[in-house]
Design a protein around this motif. Sequence first.
Motif, PDB file in Angstrom:
ATOM      1  N   THR A  58       0.809  -1.225   0.000  1.00 14.00           N
ATOM      2  CA  THR A  58       0.000   0.000   0.000  1.00 14.00           C
ATOM      3  C   THR A  58       0.841   1.273   0.000  1.00 14.00           C
ATOM      4  N   ARG A  59       2.127   1.141  -0.310  1.00 16.88           N
ATOM      5  CA  ARG A  59       3.042   2.287  -0.436  1.00 16.88           C
ATOM      6  C   ARG A  59       3.048   3.181   0.816  1.00 16.88           C
ATOM      7  N   GLY A  60       3.308   2.555   1.958  1.00 16.26           N
ATOM      8  CA  GLY A  60       3.362   3.288   3.218  1.00 16.26           C
ATOM      9  C   GLY A  60       4.476   4.327   3.232  1.00 16.26           C
ATOM     10  N   HIS A  61       4.236   5.407   3.967  1.00 12.91           N
ATOM     11  CA  HIS A  61       5.225   6.492   4.063  1.00 12.91           C
ATOM     12  C   HIS A  61       5.067   7.203   5.407  1.00 12.91           C
ATOM     13  N   MET A  62       6.199   7.477   6.067  1.00 11.89           N
ATOM     14  CA  MET A  62       6.202   8.186   7.351  1.00 11.89           C
ATOM     15  C   MET A  62       6.786   9.579   7.176  1.00 11.89           C
ATOM     16  N   ASP A  63       6.036  10.587   7.593  1.00  8.87           N
ATOM     17  CA  ASP A  63       6.556  11.950   7.726  1.00  8.87           C
ATOM     18  C   ASP A  63       6.709  12.186   9.221  1.00  8.87           C
ATOM     19  N   VAL A  64       7.931  12.068   9.716  1.00  6.97           N
ATOM     20  CA  VAL A  64       8.195  12.164  11.150  1.00  6.97           C
ATOM     21  C   VAL A  64       8.058  13.614  11.598  1.00  6.97           C
ATOM     22  N   GLN A  65       7.227  13.821  12.611  1.00  8.41           N
ATOM     23  CA  GLN A  65       6.976  15.157  13.142  1.00  8.41           C
ATOM     24  C   GLN A  65       7.834  15.460  14.363  1.00  8.41           C
ATOM     25  N   SER A  66       8.104  14.419  15.178  1.00 16.25           N
ATOM     26  CA  SER A  66       8.921  14.625  16.371  1.00 16.25           C
ATOM     27  C   SER A  66       9.526  13.302  16.798  1.00 16.25           C
ATOM     28  N   GLU A  67      10.602  13.404  17.584  1.00 17.95           N
ATOM     29  CA  GLU A  67      11.223  12.214  18.163  1.00 17.95           C
ATOM     30  C   GLU A  67      11.571  12.501  19.614  1.00 17.95           C
ATOM     31  N   ALA A  68      11.606  11.438  20.411  1.00 17.38           N
ATOM     32  CA  ALA A  68      11.929  11.539  21.833  1.00 17.38           C
ATOM     33  C   ALA A  68      12.654  10.268  22.236  1.00 17.38           C
ATOM     34  N   ASP A  69      13.071  10.208  23.496  1.00 14.59           N
ATOM     35  CA  ASP A  69      13.697   9.004  24.054  1.00 14.59           C
ATOM     36  C   ASP A  69      14.894   8.558  23.216  1.00 14.59           C
ATOM     37  N   GLY A  70      15.747   9.529  22.867  1.00 14.91           N
ATOM     38  CA  GLY A  70      16.950   9.213  22.099  1.00 14.91           C
ATOM     39  C   GLY A  70      16.659   8.726  20.695  1.00 14.91           C
ATOM     40  N   GLY A  71      15.509   9.098  20.157  1.00 14.38           N
ATOM     41  CA  GLY A  71      15.132   8.686  18.814  1.00 14.38           C
ATOM     42  C   GLY A  71      14.366   7.383  18.761  1.00 14.38           C
ATOM     43  N   LEU A  72      14.043   6.813  19.924  1.00 12.74           N
ATOM     44  CA  LEU A  72      13.316   5.539  19.958  1.00 12.74           C
ATOM     45  C   LEU A  72      11.804   5.706  19.965  1.00 12.74           C
ATOM     46  N   SER A  73      11.344   6.923  20.076  1.00 15.46           N
ATOM     47  CA  SER A  73       9.912   7.214  20.079  1.00 15.46           C
ATOM     48  C   SER A  73       9.650   8.309  19.039  1.00 15.46           C
ATOM     49  N   LEU A  74       8.757   8.018  18.105  1.00 14.77           N
ATOM     50  CA  LEU A  74       8.443   8.971  17.044  1.00 14.77           C
ATOM     51  C   LEU A  74       6.951   9.259  17.003  1.00 14.77           C
ATOM     52  N   VAL A  75       6.617  10.475  16.602  1.00 21.95           N
ATOM     53  CA  VAL A  75       5.265  10.810  16.187  1.00 21.95           C
ATOM     54  C   VAL A  75       5.389  11.143  14.710  1.00 21.95           C
ATOM     55  N   ALA A  76       4.550  10.495  13.905  1.00 26.23           N
ATOM     56  CA  ALA A  76       4.647  10.667  12.458  1.00 26.23           C
ATOM     57  C   ALA A  76       3.270  10.708  11.827  1.00 26.23           C
ATOM     58  N   ASN A  77       3.166  11.464  10.756  1.00 28.69           N
ATOM     59  CA  ASN A  77       1.995  11.359   9.902  1.00 28.69           C
ATOM     60  C   ASN A  77       2.293  10.195   8.963  1.00 28.69           C
ATOM     61  N   TYR A  78       1.516   9.120   9.104  1.00 25.42           N
ATOM     62  CA  TYR A  78       1.729   7.913   8.308  1.00 25.42           C
ATOM     63  C   TYR A  78       0.614   7.821   7.286  1.00 25.42           C
ATOM     64  N   ARG A  79       1.003   7.528   6.065  1.00 17.97           N
ATOM     65  CA  ARG A  79      -0.016   7.378   5.025  1.00 17.97           C
ATOM     66  C   ARG A  79       0.270   6.126   4.197  1.00 17.97           C
ATOM     67  N   ASN A  80      -0.815   5.543   3.713  1.00 22.28           N
ATOM     68  CA  ASN A  80      -0.716   4.462   2.738  1.00 22.28           C
ATOM     69  C   ASN A  80      -1.969   4.510   1.872  1.00 22.28           C
ATOM     70  N   ASP A  81      -2.001   3.657   0.868  1.00 26.52           N
ATOM     71  CA  ASP A  81      -3.114   3.690  -0.088  1.00 26.52           C
ATOM     72  C   ASP A  81      -4.416   3.187   0.514  1.00 26.52           C
ATOM     73  N   THR A  82      -4.375   2.495   1.642  1.00 29.18           N
ATOM     74  CA  THR A  82      -5.590   1.976   2.273  1.00 29.18           C
ATOM     75  C   THR A  82      -6.207   3.003   3.210  1.00 29.18           C
TER      76      THR A  82
END
Length: 107
Positions: A58-82
């Motif tokens: 479904t051609r998933g894609h992450m646009d990362v908005q922020s990271e925390a915990d040394g880069g181990l926690s992300l908030v992202a706008n995730y999109r796919n064709d579904t």
Amino acid sequence: MTIPADRLSHPAVRDLVTAINGHDEQAFFAALAPGATMSDDGSDRDLREWCEREIFATRGHMDVQSEADGGLSLVANYRNDTWEEMRTHWQFTIEDGKVSRFETGQA
């Protein structure tokens, strides 16, 4: 503001997100530790089946908005064709430099 995948703090997470956004299934699985697991919205899923359905087919894609915990926690706008686009949270566990588990869900 989006954080480019190549600027993410943790190298294992950076490799995984780069593989997702590049639709590179081989690189994605190479970034995972043997026996890696995952969950979606709090429920464990079959990693290969979920990734095929939610990322690669479904051609998933992450646009990362922020990271925390040394880069181990992300908030992202995730999109796919579904599902089109949704705000998601991703938490990563690393073993021997590879992702051994990730947990995702709506943020």
